[in-house]
Design a protein around this motif. Structure first.
Motif, mmCIF file in Angstrom:
data_model
loop_
_atom_site.group_PDB
_atom_site.id
_atom_site.type_symbol
_atom_site.label_atom_id
_atom_site.label_comp_id
_atom_site.label_asym_id
_atom_site.label_seq_id
_atom_site.Cartn_x
_atom_site.Cartn_y
_atom_site.Cartn_z
ATOM 1 N N TYR A 100 0.847 -1.195 0.000
ATOM 2 C CA TYR A 100 0.000 0.000 0.000
ATOM 3 C C TYR A 100 0.881 1.242 0.000
ATOM 4 N N ARG A 101 0.272 2.345 -0.418
ATOM 5 C CA ARG A 101 0.933 3.643 -0.231
ATOM 6 C C ARG A 101 -0.133 4.698 0.024
ATOM 7 N N TYR A 102 0.249 5.698 0.812
ATOM 8 C CA TYR A 102 -0.634 6.836 1.041
ATOM 9 C C TYR A 102 -0.384 7.899 -0.023
ATOM 10 N N VAL A 103 -1.453 8.596 -0.417
ATOM 11 C CA VAL A 103 -1.343 9.762 -1.292
ATOM 12 C C VAL A 103 -2.115 10.899 -0.616
ATOM 13 N N ALA A 104 -1.467 12.064 -0.505
ATOM 14 C CA ALA A 104 -2.163 13.226 0.048
ATOM 15 C C ALA A 104 -3.164 13.720 -0.995
ATOM 16 N N PHE A 105 -4.438 13.722 -0.644
ATOM 17 C CA PHE A 105 -5.482 14.063 -1.627
ATOM 18 C C PHE A 105 -6.668 14.679 -0.887
ATOM 19 N N ASP A 106 -7.015 15.900 -1.275
ATOM 20 C CA ASP A 106 -8.207 16.547 -0.730
ATOM 21 C C ASP A 106 -9.362 16.293 -1.695
ATOM 22 N N MET A 107 -10.368 15.579 -1.205
ATOM 23 C CA MET A 107 -11.494 15.182 -2.075
ATOM 24 C C MET A 107 -12.253 16.377 -2.635
ATOM 25 N N ILE A 108 -12.098 17.538 -1.988
ATOM 26 C CA ILE A 108 -12.859 18.701 -2.460
ATOM 27 C C ILE A 108 -12.036 19.548 -3.429
ATOM 28 N N VAL A 132 -18.336 15.735 2.518
ATOM 29 C CA VAL A 132 -18.321 16.645 1.362
ATOM 30 C C VAL A 132 -19.748 17.079 1.014
ATOM 31 N N PRO A 133 -19.902 18.336 0.571
ATOM 32 C CA PRO A 133 -21.241 18.828 0.217
ATOM 33 C C PRO A 133 -21.838 18.009 -0.923
ATOM 34 N N ASP A 134 -23.146 18.068 -1.039
ATOM 35 C CA ASP A 134 -23.839 17.214 -2.007
ATOM 36 C C ASP A 134 -23.351 17.416 -3.446
ATOM 37 N N GLU A 135 -23.132 18.678 -3.854
ATOM 38 C CA GLU A 135 -22.697 18.901 -5.245
ATOM 39 C C GLU A 135 -21.408 18.130 -5.505
ATOM 40 N N ARG A 136 -20.527 18.101 -4.470
ATOM 41 C CA ARG A 136 -19.255 17.402 -4.649
ATOM 42 C C ARG A 136 -19.444 15.874 -4.587
ATOM 43 N N LYS A 137 -20.407 15.413 -3.789
ATOM 44 C CA LYS A 137 -20.669 13.962 -3.787
ATOM 45 C C LYS A 137 -20.965 13.536 -5.231
ATOM 46 N N ALA A 138 -21.832 14.317 -5.894
ATOM 47 C CA ALA A 138 -22.249 13.953 -7.258
ATOM 48 C C ALA A 138 -21.059 13.945 -8.212
ATOM 49 N N THR A 139 -20.202 14.979 -8.145
ATOM 50 C CA THR A 139 -19.075 15.021 -9.092
ATOM 51 C C THR A 139 -17.993 14.001 -8.704
ATOM 52 N N LEU A 140 -17.861 13.769 -7.393
ATOM 53 C CA LEU A 140 -16.884 12.766 -6.934
ATOM 54 C C LEU A 140 -17.274 11.380 -7.446
ATOM 55 N N PHE A 141 -18.544 11.044 -7.367
ATOM 56 C CA PHE A 141 -18.995 9.732 -7.858
ATOM 57 C C PHE A 141 -18.723 9.617 -9.367
ATOM 58 N N ALA A 142 -18.923 10.719 -10.080
ATOM 59 C CA ALA A 142 -18.650 10.689 -11.530
ATOM 60 C C ALA A 142 -17.153 10.477 -11.776
ATOM 61 N N GLU A 143 -16.304 11.116 -10.958
ATOM 62 C CA GLU A 143 -14.849 10.934 -11.124
ATOM 63 C C GLU A 143 -14.448 9.498 -10.803
ATOM 64 N N ILE A 144 -15.047 8.951 -9.734
ATOM 65 C CA ILE A 144 -14.735 7.560 -9.366
ATOM 66 C C ILE A 144 -15.108 6.644 -10.534
ATOM 67 N N HIS A 145 -16.313 6.857 -11.082
ATOM 68 C CA HIS A 145 -16.771 6.025 -12.199
ATOM 69 C C HIS A 145 -15.800 6.136 -13.374
ATOM 70 N N ALA A 146 -15.381 7.362 -13.665
ATOM 71 C CA ALA A 146 -14.501 7.581 -14.820
ATOM 72 C C ALA A 146 -13.138 6.911 -14.630
ATOM 73 N N HIS A 147 -12.722 6.716 -13.388
ATOM 74 C CA HIS A 147 -11.388 6.161 -13.134
ATOM 75 C C HIS A 147 -11.431 4.692 -12.711
ATOM 76 N N LEU A 148 -12.604 4.067 -12.858
ATOM 77 C CA LEU A 148 -12.713 2.631 -12.587
ATOM 78 C C LEU A 148 -12.497 1.862 -13.885
ATOM 79 N N ALA A 149 -11.784 0.760 -13.799
ATOM 80 C CA ALA A 149 -11.667 -0.130 -14.963
ATOM 81 C C ALA A 149 -13.057 -0.703 -15.259
ATOM 82 N N PRO A 150 -13.354 -1.037 -16.523
ATOM 83 C CA PRO A 150 -14.653 -1.667 -16.826
ATOM 84 C C PRO A 150 -14.861 -2.889 -15.940
ATOM 85 N N GLY A 151 -16.059 -2.997 -15.364
ATOM 86 C CA GLY A 151 -16.350 -4.105 -14.442
ATOM 87 C C GLY A 151 -15.942 -3.815 -13.011
ATOM 88 N N GLY A 152 -15.293 -2.661 -12.800
ATOM 89 C CA GLY A 152 -14.819 -2.311 -11.449
ATOM 90 C C GLY A 152 -15.952 -1.826 -10.558
#
Ligand SMILES: C[S@@+](CC[C@H](N)C(=O)[O-])C[C@H]1O[C@@H](n2cnc3c(N)ncnc32)[C@H](O)[C@@H]1O
Length: 243
Positions: A100-108, A132-152
């Protein structure tokens, strides 16, 4: 109800708040062992399959440890914006050194590109999306989806709020029965405890709204895989590539 401004970064980047949180982590994790394991078990990998996953808002890495413990060839990236939590996590994660490794990342505020790897086989999050505020939940989920391998898969273990005050009262009744001292504790919080409580509840959102954000982001097979009162595990997968 919350009163003051968003203090999320100040809370999680404070030595004192993190020490208090870590002091009761053993007790909290003992109560969550089944949910941690369920998240690992829901992932679509064979026991010896190698894969890489992201634990978003990982803190000391409790969700990641459940997955690493279940899949000996899995590797994890743990993302968090609190040096204090990551320092505590380095101790808790020692049995998984090299995997494992840690990455410094601010979700907002931080962009995914250039900070986190471009693609993951799975993403998990636990007890952090409600910060995180709701608007960011929505965009965060979209980013997660975009960075998931197909089937992930993406799985999130988090508190939700009730739309209906009668439901909220029923949840409170049952929670108070399970922990008879809770109401008295809530009535006598120190100013610090009150600030941490307000930070905890500020952006907790209703379950249906969050499931809607997942679907809007493109997730398939969206489900609530576990639920007890206000605590849920929900998620979905990125549609697999046609064979
Ligand atoms: C309640 S702890 C949960 C930690 C861990 N995921 C777990 O389940 O034990 C919330 C975590 O979210 C992190 N966090 C809160 N807001 C964040 C943000 N904007 N960006 C990155 N991490 C954040 C905190 O630093 C903290 O580690």
């Amino acid at each position: 109800m919350t009163t003051g401004d968003d203090q999320n970064a100040a809370v999680w980047q404070s030595r004192d708040a993190v020490e208090k949180w870590v002091a009761v982590e053993g007790e909290r994790e003992a109560a969550r062992a089944a949910q941690r394991q369920l998240m690992a078990d829901l992932l679509p990998f064979g026991p010896d399959e190698p894969f890489t996953f992201l634990d978003l808002g990982a803190g000391t890495g409790a969700a990641a440890r459940a997955v690493l413990g279940s899949y000996p060839r899995a590797e994890a990236v743990l993302a968090d914006f609190s040096d204090q939590m990551m320092a505590e996590g380095a101790r808790a994660m020692a049995p998984y050194d090299g995997r494992y490794r840690y990455v410094a990342f601010d979700m907002i505020t931080d962009p995914w590109a250039g900070t986190l790897p471009d693609s993951f086989d799975a993403v998990v999050s636990s007890q952090c999306v409600h910060h995180v505020p709701d608007e960011r939940k929505a965009t965060l989920f979209a980013e997660i989806h975009a960075h998931l391998a197909p089937g992930g898969w993406y799985l999130n273990f988090d508190p939700v709020s009730a739309d209906d005050p009668i439901v909220a009262a029923a949840w409170r009744r049952a929670a108070d029965r399970a922990d008879p001292g809770a109401a008295a504790k809530a009535a006598h919080r120190t100013p610090d405890e009150q600030a941490r409580w307000e930070n905890h509840i500020r952006y907790i959102a209703p379950l249906d709204r969050q499931l809607g954000y997942l679907r809007a982001a493109g997730f398939q097979a969206v489900d609530v895989f576990w639920k007890h009162l206000d605590s849920v595990i929900y998620g979905g997968c990125r549609v697999p590539q046609p064979t």
